[in-house]
Design an enzyme around this catalytic site. Structure first.
Site: not given
Ligand code: PLP
Length: 385
Positions: A48, A199
């Site tokens: 893990r 992202k």
């Molecule tokens: C600024 C920001 N932080 C965190 C996240 C969360 O990421 P995840 O979709 O991987 O949980 C997002 C998703 O849109 C985001 O726009």
């Protein structure tokens, strides 16, 4: 060496293995230990905690963040919630920017509050001094996001971080917009730098993962214990793909930046547009902070339209042919959403002067994207009568 070079060479295949460009993908919950003594002494006793691909990704992310310790989580939101749970306890309070990603705010209000952590929201437009003045005796952590989700306000992160540290308060930033590349939170005094690798690091809109990085060994140990206590794990396959994305991050992000700035500038001159929310535009209220602290901008920005009915907003989005309609961002493709329903739940900024759209500029040809947007703006105008 330039960061572009360092990010390609950090976290390579161990010398003892056949030399491929990427690390081996090991699959395993069981890790076999060499002898009885090692059962309770070896650092790596269970799958893990991650095997070769996860270790290579962590090494490369530590290079990106300038960090002493990095933890991986199965999503960006899990990195934010995991880091908060690792450092907060009942009786603490967290001071949170209203511009933070909505599920982060919801986690604080729905979960942390239930476990005895007080949650205090601050307006993302406050100056550093105004934010620091809100620190109370129980404040343990300030959570920042700059630029804000959807409304793109810039916060004076170095000044807030310095003031918080002087008062013994931790700072954590969601640095997903800058992808760990165009803003370096740890070098600007922030204690914990979080990003949704989902992202820009992934870059292909097909894997979830998050990271939390810190320059402080004691905080690193707390983050590690938090991951262990909560049972988070990421697969070797996902870590491998994420590392592959990281190799091309500087090249892709430069292209997102170039196209997004050109398109943002073009949009600002269109008669259907009231203003563009993009900190790299010289008349943006956050421009001075952005220019001082950031080395580039990503492909995500907001567009405030001249007031128009809901049917015109639908007409704008439905007329787009190259922009997909979707909530995530950071991939190679252009995306658009309307934001007003999400703003309604805010306390300080419930709406802007006109309908708010958010665009993600992908890697398509800039002129093709402008032509697509021109058609959508014409549809907006036609449906506004
Ligand atoms: C600024 C920001 N932080 C965190 C996240 C969360 O990421 P995840 O979709 O991987 O949980 C997002 C998703 O849109 C985001 O726009």
């Amino acid at each position: 060496m330039h960061e572009k070079t360092r990010l390609i060479h950090a976290g390579r295949t161990p010398e003892t293995l056949a030399r491929t460009v990427g690390p081996p993908i090991q699959r395993g919950s069981t890790v076999l230990l060499p002898n009885s003594q090692a059962l309770y002494e070896d650092d790596l006793g269970y799958g893990r905690s991650g095997l070769a691909a996860q270790a290579a990704l962590i090494e490369a992310l530590a290079e990106l963040e300038g960090a002493a310790a990095v933890q991986l989580y199965p999503s960006g939101l899990a990195a934010l919630t995991g880091a908060l749970l690792a450092v907060l306890k009942a009786g603490d309070s967290v001071l949170l920017s209203e511009g933070a990603y909505k599920p982060t705010r919801q986690f604080c209000q729905n979960v942390l509050q239930r476990f005895g952590v007080r949650v205090q929201l601050h307006d993302a437009r406050l100056s550093a001094q105004e934010v620091l003045a809100l620190i109370a005796d129980d404040t343990r952590l300030i959570l920042l996001e700059s630029p804000s989700s959807l409304t793109f306000e810039m916060q004076d992160v170095p000044a807030i971080a310095a003031g918080a540290r002087a008062r013994g308060v931790l700072t954590l930033i969601d640095n997903t917009w800058a992808a760990g590349l165009y803003f370096k939170p740890l070098a600007h005094g922030v204690d914990i730098s979080v990003q949704a690798l989902t992202k820009y690091v992934c870059g292909h809109s097909d894997i979830f993962m998050g990271s939390a990085a810190t320059g402080d060994a004691a905080l690193g140990a707390l983050l590690e214990a938090g991951v262990h206590d909560l049972g988070w794990a990421v697969t070797g396959e996902a870590a491998y793909d994420m590392l592959r994305g990281l190799r091309t991050l500087p090249t892709r992000l430069a292209r997102h930046d170039q196209s997004a700035r050109a398109i943002a500038g073009w949009l600002a001159d269109q008669p259907q547009v009231l203003k563009v929310l993009h900190p790299a535009l010289p008349d943006d209220p956050g421009h001075a902070i952005w220019r001082r602290d950031y080395s580039g901008a990503s492909g995500l920005f907001g567009v405030v339209m001249k007031p128009g009915p809901l049917k015109a907003q639908h007409a704008f989005l439905d007329a787009l042919k190259l922009f997909g309609l979707g909530f995530s961002w950071g991939g190679f493709e252009s995306l658009a959403i309307r934001c007003d329903p999400q703003l309604a739940s805010r306390r300080f900024v419930k709406a802007l002067e006109g309908p708010l759209m958010r665009l993600h500029i992908g890697l398509e040809d800039e002129a093709d994207l402008i032509a697509d947007l021109a058609g959508a703006l014409a549809a907006y105008e036609a449906a506004s009568d």
